[in-house]
Enzyme design. Structure first.
Site, PDB file in Angstrom:
ATOM      1  N   GLY A  98       0.846  -1.030   0.051  1.00 54.51           N
ATOM      2  CA  GLY A  98       0.407   0.089  -0.338  1.00 54.51           C
ATOM      3  C   GLY A  98       1.006   1.553  -0.276  1.00 54.51           C
ATOM      4  N   SER A  99       2.122   1.276  -0.517  1.00 58.37           N
ATOM      5  CA  SER A  99       2.832   2.095  -0.843  1.00 58.37           C
ATOM      6  C   SER A  99       2.430   3.895  -1.382  1.00 58.37           C
ATOM      7  CB  SER A  99       3.956   2.196  -0.977  1.00 58.37           C
ATOM      8  OG  SER A  99       4.756   2.365  -2.131  1.00 58.37           O
ATOM      9  N   ASN A 100       1.472   3.014  -2.628  1.00 52.19           N
ATOM     10  CA  ASN A 100       0.597   4.179  -2.922  1.00 52.19           C
ATOM     11  C   ASN A 100      -0.314   4.747  -2.693  1.00 52.19           C
ATOM     12  OD1 ASN A 100       1.767   5.055  -6.432  1.00 52.19           O
ATOM     13  ND2 ASN A 100       1.793   2.216  -5.940  1.00 52.19           N
ATOM     14  N   LEU A 176      -4.471  -6.834  -7.134  1.00 51.17           N
ATOM     15  CA  LEU A 176      -4.592  -7.492  -7.858  1.00 51.17           C
ATOM     16  C   LEU A 176      -5.605  -8.941  -8.487  1.00 51.17           C
ATOM     17  CD1 LEU A 176      -0.838  -9.085  -6.216  1.00 51.17           C
ATOM     18  CD2 LEU A 176      -1.731  -7.527  -7.786  1.00 51.17           C
ATOM     19  N   HIS A 195      -0.480   0.664 -12.928  1.00 53.28           N
ATOM     20  CA  HIS A 195       0.106  -0.089 -13.714  1.00 53.28           C
ATOM     21  C   HIS A 195       2.230  -0.129 -13.865  1.00 53.28           C
ATOM     22  CE1 HIS A 195       1.026  -3.808 -15.885  1.00 53.28           C
ATOM     23  NE2 HIS A 195       1.797  -3.565 -16.182  1.00 53.28           N
ATOM     24  N   ASP A 236      -5.831  -4.271 -17.824  1.00 55.36           N
ATOM     25  CA  ASP A 236      -5.001  -3.217 -18.367  1.00 55.36           C
ATOM     26  C   ASP A 236      -5.013  -3.227 -19.721  1.00 55.36           C
ATOM     27  OD1 ASP A 236      -1.900  -4.779 -16.749  1.00 55.36           O
ATOM     28  OD2 ASP A 236      -3.079  -3.336 -15.990  1.00 55.36           O
TER      29      ASP A 236
END
Ligand SMILES: Nc1nc2c(c(=O)[nH]1)N[C@@H](CN(C=O)c1ccc(C(=O)N[C@@H](CCC(=O)O)C(=O)O)cc1)CN2
Ligand code: GAR
Length: 301
Positions: A98-100, A176, A195, A236
């Site tokens: 979860g860094s974003n 995911l 992405h 994507d």
């Protein structure tokens, strides 16, 4: 000033005509806008009306210094003119560290993102992103429901819940699982994903996390970088909204490349979410989404 008519991504009607490529869209002078059915703030200039040749519907297109919106009853205002665009409600979807998510949350708390993360959705309630959410008072929802996770929400229950929470935009950040078509239809042009490659390269089923960076290095590609795109029914393949480029060095390991790309991701996602919340996403006539510059409304990226 001759107006440019772009159409903010928030406009509820996808049949809105957008800007003709390379041509100034036609426009006409408005009748006195007091006759307009739109509740226009008094201080805004109405520049033109774009008649949609398709359904003859007409929409008031008006702009203030930074933002143009073609709207039905969206009162639009800018900070510079002492007005405020409505603050947006955000849902973030994660499966891992979860860094974003954390970068976006910190930017929201700092005030650069004109929105609030009001719920976190995850398929792994023990992941780092879910722990950060719990530690910061953000409700956590488990999705999807599976045989192993029977207390997860079904797709229809998730849509109902997000609607009840009045979520405006959904941000995937390392989530995911495939987003179901019910959610995509319920949140048209309002679901975004980051992405870790330059799509359309190195995307699709099986391309996530370190698998992406390993594939990039194995291919001999000299550049990589994050892509932020709209989410459609497939992995994507949605419209690309923003990208950044980083070099792939000759002796890069997948871990080193991942770290370089991730640093760019954190900056790029915050910039894009700022634009989303300020309604600076516009659609080109050929369907390509653009971001209007905050500093110069005539510049787009
Ligand atoms: N409808 C959509 N759903 C999702 C999208 C999308 O564009 N449309 N993006 C993904 C995120 N993603 C790449 O950015 C991605 C995530 C996962 C996979 C993948 O192959 N997953 C595996 C399962 C992995 C696991 O459960 O550990 C799989 O489906 O077999 C590809 C791309 C999020 N959802
Ligand atoms: N195909 C999806 C995919 O690979 N997404 C990637 O997962 C990582 C999540 O990191 P985070 O949990 O620290 O934000 C990010 O690098 C993101 O681009």
């Amino acid at each position: 000033m001759e107006s440019q008519q772009f159409f903010a991504g928030l406009c509820p009607n996808s049949s809105l005509p957008s800007i003709p490529i390379g041509k100034k869209p036609f426009s006409i002078k408005l009748p006195p806008f007091s006759s307009y059915p739109y509740n226009q703030p008094q201080n805004l200039q109405i520049h033109s009306v774009a008649y949609n040749p398709i359904n003859i519907a007409h929409k008031a297109c008006y702009s203030s210094r930074n933002i143009v919106c073609c709207s039905r009853n969206i009162s639009l205002q800018t900070k510079e003119e002492g007005f405020e665009v409505r603050r947006k409600k955000l849902a973030v979807f994660v499966s891992g560290g979860g860094s974003n998510f954390r970068s976006i949350h910190e930017a929201s708390l700092k005030g650069s993102i004109h929105g609030d993360i009001i719920v976190l959705v995850t398929n792994k309630t023990d992941c780092g992103g879910a722990e950060y959410a719990r530690n910061n008072g953000i409700p956590v929802i488990l999705f999807p429901k599976t045989k192993d996770e029977s207390d997860g929400l079904s797709s229809s229950d998730l849509v109902t819940t997000l609607r009840r929470l009045e979520v405006d935009f959904i941000l995937l950040a390392g989530y995911l699982k495939l987003i179901p078509v019910e959610l995509i239809r319920a949140y048209r042009r309002s679901i975004f994903n980051i992405h870790p490659s330059l799509l359309p390269a190195f995307g699709g089923k099986g391309y996530y996390g370190m698998k992406v960076h390993k594939a990039v290095i194995s291919s001999g590609a000299r550049f990589s970088g994050p892509t932020i795109h709209f989410v459609d029914e497939n992995y994507d393949t949605g419209r690309i909204l923003a990208q950044r480029v980083v070099p792939v060095l000759a002796n890069d390991t997948a871990k080193e490349l991942a770290a370089r790309v991730l640093r760019e991701e954190h900056q790029l996602y915050v910039e894009v979410v700022e634009a989303i919340c300020e309604e600076r996403v516009v659609w080109r006539e050929d369907g390509v989404p653009l971001i209007r510059s905050k500093e110069n409304p005539n510049d787009f990226t």
